[in-house]
Motif scaffolding. Structure first.
Motif, short mmCIF file in Angstrom:
data_model
loop_
_atom_site.label_atom_id
_atom_site.label_comp_id
_atom_site.label_asym_id
_atom_site.label_seq_id
_atom_site.Cartn_x
_atom_site.Cartn_y
_atom_site.Cartn_z
N ILE A 264 0.84 -1.21 0.00
CA ILE A 264 0.00 0.00 0.00
C ILE A 264 0.87 1.25 0.00
O ILE A 264 0.63 2.20 -0.76
CB ILE A 264 -0.98 -0.01 1.20
N ILE A 265 1.90 1.26 0.82
CA ILE A 265 2.80 2.42 0.89
C ILE A 265 3.54 2.60 -0.44
O ILE A 265 3.64 3.72 -0.96
CB ILE A 265 3.79 2.28 2.07
N LEU A 266 4.03 1.50 -1.01
CA LEU A 266 4.71 1.59 -2.30
C LEU A 266 3.78 2.09 -3.40
O LEU A 266 4.19 2.89 -4.24
CB LEU A 266 5.30 0.23 -2.68
N SER A 267 2.55 1.63 -3.39
CA SER A 267 1.58 2.09 -4.38
C SER A 267 1.31 3.58 -4.23
O SER A 267 1.26 4.32 -5.23
CB SER A 267 0.27 1.31 -4.25
N TYR A 268 1.17 4.02 -3.01
CA TYR A 268 0.94 5.44 -2.75
C TYR A 268 2.13 6.27 -3.24
O TYR A 268 1.94 7.31 -3.90
CB TYR A 268 0.70 5.67 -1.26
N LYS A 269 3.34 5.83 -2.93
CA LYS A 269 4.54 6.56 -3.35
C LYS A 269 4.67 6.58 -4.87
O LYS A 269 5.09 7.58 -5.45
CB LYS A 269 5.80 5.95 -2.72
N LYS B 257 3.79 14.01 -9.40
CA LYS B 257 4.82 15.06 -9.41
C LYS B 257 5.47 15.16 -10.79
O LYS B 257 5.70 16.26 -11.29
CB LYS B 257 5.88 14.79 -8.35
N ALA B 258 5.76 14.03 -11.41
CA ALA B 258 6.37 14.02 -12.74
C ALA B 258 5.43 14.66 -13.76
O ALA B 258 5.86 15.44 -14.62
CB ALA B 258 6.74 12.61 -13.15
N GLN B 259 4.15 14.34 -13.68
CA GLN B 259 3.17 14.92 -14.61
C GLN B 259 3.03 16.42 -14.38
O GLN B 259 2.92 17.19 -15.34
CB GLN B 259 1.82 14.22 -14.48
N ASN B 260 3.04 16.85 -13.12
CA ASN B 260 2.97 18.29 -12.83
C ASN B 260 4.18 19.02 -13.38
O ASN B 260 4.06 20.13 -13.92
CB ASN B 260 2.83 18.52 -11.33
N LEU B 261 5.36 18.41 -13.25
CA LEU B 261 6.58 19.01 -13.80
C LEU B 261 6.48 19.09 -15.32
O LEU B 261 6.81 20.13 -15.90
CB LEU B 261 7.81 18.20 -13.38
N GLN B 262 6.02 18.02 -15.96
CA GLN B 262 5.89 18.04 -17.42
C GLN B 262 4.88 19.10 -17.86
O GLN B 262 5.11 19.81 -18.84
CB GLN B 262 5.46 16.67 -17.94
N ASN B 263 3.78 19.22 -17.15
CA ASN B 263 2.79 20.25 -17.47
C ASN B 263 3.38 21.64 -17.33
O ASN B 263 3.09 22.53 -18.14
CB ASN B 263 1.55 20.10 -16.58
N SER B 264 4.22 21.84 -16.32
CA SER B 264 4.87 23.13 -16.11
C SER B 264 5.84 23.44 -17.25
O SER B 264 5.88 24.57 -17.75
CB SER B 264 5.61 23.11 -14.77
N ILE B 265 6.61 22.45 -17.67
CA ILE B 265 7.54 22.64 -18.79
C ILE B 265 6.77 22.97 -20.07
O ILE B 265 7.14 23.90 -20.80
CB ILE B 265 8.42 21.38 -18.98
N ASP B 266 5.69 22.25 -20.32
CA ASP B 266 4.89 22.50 -21.51
C ASP B 266 4.27 23.89 -21.49
O ASP B 266 4.24 24.58 -22.52
CB ASP B 266 3.81 21.43 -21.66
N ALA B 267 3.82 24.33 -20.33
CA ALA B 267 3.22 25.67 -20.21
C ALA B 267 4.29 26.75 -20.45
O ALA B 267 4.03 27.76 -21.13
CB ALA B 267 2.58 25.85 -18.84
N LYS B 268 5.47 26.54 -19.90
CA LYS B 268 6.58 27.49 -20.11
C LYS B 268 6.94 27.55 -21.59
O LYS B 268 7.17 28.63 -22.15
CB LYS B 268 7.79 27.06 -19.27
N PHE B 269 6.97 26.40 -22.25
CA PHE B 269 7.29 26.35 -23.67
C PHE B 269 6.26 27.13 -24.48
O PHE B 269 6.62 27.92 -25.35
CB PHE B 269 7.36 24.89 -24.13
N LYS B 270 4.98 26.92 -24.19
CA LYS B 270 3.93 27.64 -24.92
C LYS B 270 4.03 29.15 -24.69
O LYS B 270 3.84 29.94 -25.62
CB LYS B 270 2.55 27.12 -24.52
N ALA B 271 4.35 29.55 -23.47
CA ALA B 271 4.52 30.98 -23.18
C ALA B 271 5.70 31.54 -23.97
O ALA B 271 5.60 32.64 -24.55
CB ALA B 271 4.72 31.19 -21.69
N GLU B 272 6.80 30.81 -24.01
CA GLU B 272 7.97 31.26 -24.76
C GLU B 272 7.68 31.32 -26.27
O GLU B 272 8.18 32.20 -26.96
CB GLU B 272 9.18 30.38 -24.47
#
Length: 145
Positions: free
Chosen positions: A17-22, A29-44
């Motif tokens: 259960i702990i491993l699944s949660y992690k 977190k990885a998806q949020n980072l990718q979304n942030s990179i994509d948003a920065k790219f579109k702004a640029e």
């Protein structure tokens, strides 16, 4: 013996259960980072498009060069690169063409076309049509004399 088996199975289930949660947390977190990179790219991309709207002088040219360099460097780590393998290459080649004294005037003479291409990229950053047009401009202005 049954107590130890129950205890062992309980610990194993809690561990899973702990491993699944992690795992889910790390993916989020990885998806949020990718979304942030994509948003920065579109702004640029938008800033780059806008750079082609101003009257060309030395300051405006350096701004374009800086913007194209930024989008070219970010493009490789966006999710859009996975959809269009020529995205980073076409942007990097545009940067090289703009940075070369022999070709920069030829490239800048096509500022209206470049603005339209960047408009397509702002709308759809994975646009193959836009990268094909960029490659064509690069070929016609930098890779030919």
């Amino acid at each position: 013996m049954k107590k130890w088996a129950f205890f062992f199975i309980s610990i194993l289930i809690i561990g899973l259960i702990i491993l699944s949660y992690k795992y889910v947390e790390a993916n989020t977190k990885a998806q949020n980072l990718q979304n942030s990179i994509d948003a920065k790219f579109k702004a640029e991309l938008s800033f780059t498009r806008d750079s082609f709207n101003v009257k060309m002088n030395d300051y405006a040219y350096r701004s374009i060069l800086s913007r194209v360099s930024t989008v070219a460097s970010i493009s490789e780590i966006t999710s859009y690169e996975d959809q269009n393998d020529n995205l980073d290459i076409s942007l990097y080649n545009l940067y090289v063409a703009l940075n070369n004294d022999r070709s920069k005037e030829k490239v800048l003479s096509r500022a209206d076309e470049l603005r339209d291409i960047f408009m397509m990229l702002v709308t759809n950053p994975a646009s193959k049509e836009a990268t094909d047009k960029l490659m064509q401009i690069n070929d016609e202005t930098f890779f030919r004399d």
